[in-house]
Design a protein around this motif. Sequence first.
Motif, PDB file in Angstrom:
ATOM      1  N   SER A 170      -1.121  -7.859   1.006  1.00 46.88           N
ATOM      2  CA  SER A 170      -2.081  -8.944   1.196  1.00 46.88           C
ATOM      3  C   SER A 170      -1.462 -10.259   0.728  1.00 46.88           C
ATOM      4  CB  SER A 170      -3.373  -8.664   0.427  1.00 46.88           C
ATOM      5  OG  SER A 170      -3.115  -8.453  -0.945  1.00 46.88           O
ATOM      6  N   ASP A 171      -1.638 -11.305   1.519  1.00 44.39           N
ATOM      7  CA  ASP A 171      -1.114 -12.630   1.221  1.00 44.39           C
ATOM      8  C   ASP A 171      -1.927 -13.251   0.081  1.00 44.39           C
ATOM      9  OD1 ASP A 171       0.060 -15.082   1.262  1.00 44.39           O
ATOM     10  OD2 ASP A 171      -0.721 -15.691   3.217  1.00 44.39           O
ATOM     11  N   ILE A 172      -1.256 -13.756  -0.956  1.00 40.42           N
ATOM     12  CA  ILE A 172      -1.979 -14.279  -2.121  1.00 40.42           C
ATOM     13  C   ILE A 172      -1.987 -15.805  -2.164  1.00 40.42           C
ATOM     14  CG2 ILE A 172      -1.407 -12.225  -3.457  1.00 40.42           C
ATOM     15  CD1 ILE A 172       0.523 -14.100  -5.074  1.00 40.42           C
ATOM     16  N   ILE A 173      -1.565 -16.479  -1.092  1.00 45.11           N
ATOM     17  CA  ILE A 173      -1.460 -17.933  -1.140  1.00 45.11           C
ATOM     18  C   ILE A 173      -2.277 -18.571  -0.015  1.00 45.11           C
ATOM     19  CG2 ILE A 173       0.569 -18.158   0.335  1.00 45.11           C
ATOM     20  CD1 ILE A 173       1.589 -20.279  -1.675  1.00 45.11           C
ATOM     21  N   THR A 174      -2.857 -19.737  -0.311  1.00 42.76           N
ATOM     22  CA  THR A 174      -3.523 -20.561   0.688  1.00 42.76           C
ATOM     23  C   THR A 174      -3.055 -22.001   0.500  1.00 42.76           C
ATOM     24  OG1 THR A 174      -5.475 -19.142   0.638  1.00 42.76           O
ATOM     25  CG2 THR A 174      -5.729 -21.308   1.649  1.00 42.76           C
ATOM     26  N   TRP A 175      -2.548 -22.599   1.575  1.00 42.30           N
ATOM     27  CA  TRP A 175      -2.050 -23.973   1.527  1.00 42.30           C
ATOM     28  C   TRP A 175      -3.130 -24.927   2.023  1.00 42.30           C
ATOM     29  CZ3 TRP A 175       2.992 -26.036   0.529  1.00 42.30           C
ATOM     30  CH2 TRP A 175       3.920 -25.082   0.077  1.00 42.30           C
ATOM     31  N   TYR A 176      -3.172 -26.147   1.414  1.00 44.82           N
ATOM     32  CA  TYR A 176      -4.094 -27.204   1.839  1.00 44.82           C
ATOM     33  C   TYR A 176      -3.304 -28.500   1.973  1.00 44.82           C
ATOM     34  CZ  TYR A 176      -7.704 -23.969   0.199  1.00 44.82           C
ATOM     35  OH  TYR A 176      -8.491 -22.856   0.003  1.00 44.82           O
ATOM     36  N   LYS A 177      -3.517 -29.206   3.061  1.00 45.08           N
ATOM     37  CA  LYS A 177      -2.909 -30.522   3.200  1.00 45.08           C
ATOM     38  C   LYS A 177      -3.697 -31.548   2.389  1.00 45.08           C
ATOM     39  CE  LYS A 177       0.532 -29.666   5.962  1.00 45.08           C
ATOM     40  NZ  LYS A 177       1.922 -29.853   5.516  1.00 45.08           N
ATOM     41  N   GLN A 178      -2.988 -32.529   1.851  1.00 44.69           N
ATOM     42  CA  GLN A 178      -3.643 -33.542   1.035  1.00 44.69           C
ATOM     43  C   GLN A 178      -4.645 -34.339   1.876  1.00 44.69           C
ATOM     44  OE1 GLN A 178      -1.142 -36.603  -0.482  1.00 44.69           O
ATOM     45  NE2 GLN A 178      -2.381 -36.941  -2.313  1.00 44.69           N
ATOM     46  N   ASN A 179      -5.809 -34.623   1.268  1.00 48.18           N
ATOM     47  CA  ASN A 179      -6.874 -35.393   1.896  1.00 48.18           C
ATOM     48  C   ASN A 179      -7.474 -34.693   3.113  1.00 48.18           C
ATOM     49  OD1 ASN A 179      -6.453 -37.500   0.040  1.00 48.18           O
ATOM     50  ND2 ASN A 179      -4.844 -38.374   1.355  1.00 48.18           N
ATOM     51  N   LYS A 180      -7.238 -33.401   3.233  1.00 52.04           N
ATOM     52  CA  LYS A 180      -7.836 -32.624   4.313  1.00 52.04           C
ATOM     53  C   LYS A 180      -8.455 -31.368   3.715  1.00 52.04           C
ATOM     54  CE  LYS A 180      -4.699 -34.171   7.972  1.00 52.04           C
ATOM     55  NZ  LYS A 180      -3.728 -33.735   9.018  1.00 52.04           N
ATOM     56  N   GLY A 181      -9.614 -31.016   4.206  1.00 54.00           N
ATOM     57  CA  GLY A 181     -10.296 -29.870   3.630  1.00 54.00           C
ATOM     58  C   GLY A 181      -9.872 -28.544   4.218  1.00 54.00           C
TER      59      GLY A 181
ATOM     60  N   HIS B 187      -4.707  -8.578  -5.518  1.00 48.99           N
ATOM     61  CA  HIS B 187      -4.052  -8.190  -4.268  1.00 48.99           C
ATOM     62  C   HIS B 187      -3.972  -6.670  -4.205  1.00 48.99           C
ATOM     63  CE1 HIS B 187      -0.312  -7.494  -6.585  1.00 48.99           C
ATOM     64  NE2 HIS B 187      -0.653  -8.590  -7.239  1.00 48.99           N
ATOM     65  N   ALA B 188      -3.537  -6.152  -3.065  1.00 50.73           N
ATOM     66  CA  ALA B 188      -3.432  -4.699  -2.860  1.00 50.73           C
ATOM     67  C   ALA B 188      -2.260  -4.420  -1.945  1.00 50.73           C
ATOM     68  CB  ALA B 188      -4.727  -4.141  -2.260  1.00 50.73           C
TER      69      ALA B 188
END
Length: 273
Positions: free
Chosen positions: A240-251, A214-215
């Motif tokens: 800078s945002d360091i996280i990415t969320w993913y829903k289960q069973n969805k790409g 990150h920066a």
Amino acid sequence: MKRLLLLFLSLSVTLIACCQILPEDSLSRVEKARQWNQEQLLKMQSDIRNWDIEHSLDSLDQNKLPKVVSGGLIGCANISNFMFTANHETLSSYMKAGGDIGGFIDFRVTKHFAIQGRLVFTAEQNHFGDGHSKNHLWSFGVDIPIYFLGRVGNMQKGYLQVGAGPFTHFTFASNIQNKYTNNEAVDAPSKMILAKETEDTDKYQSLYLLHDNHAGLAVTIGYEFPIGIQILANYQVSLSDIITWYKQNKGSAVADVAVYPQKVSLGIGYRWK
């Protein structure tokens, strides 16, 4: 011998006569002029002292300033955690202790301004969670801040420096202990965490990916003593945002929350003379 004695007596009589002939007001004017000269001299000396205090670096010779290019070492203790976006109040992060060690190179541009680059190896850790999962994260990496410094003081008595600038962080190794992954470590370069929907079910609502690098913005303030030892306080916050969320069973990724690392460090440094 008689001639010398007569010459001395004649000079004495002449001086006495001149003093008697000189008016008293002339003597008064001479004395006043002498006093005025002394007052002006004292005033000039006072003005020079005040100017030296106000422009202490400007009044120094070049050899009494820091070298145009100089360097040194830095060692600090740190505490770090994550900042979350305000609409996710259920998420929390607690600062934990770590350490920094590294060095700096200083480029003096003017008597009051310098550019300083640092290379600091850093060990960081914190606890964070969302009420359903609790995580302990530690990481080892490097910070590279560039500071634009302003300075007040001199090398004979010490000087204060304050600066700010950009920084970037690279992670070499890390792991995370998560309550719902059987305490298994997940190594760098990525950390995938499973977030549980409720504590009564084995189904996971979502998962999220923490990015290592990150920066952002770095701020420093310090004081350097004449012998080269420095006392330093530093603050860094990622932009800078360091996280990415993913829903289960969805790409597809879901921007549920933003996470920004921050760090505070206190320590000492030494500049080579």
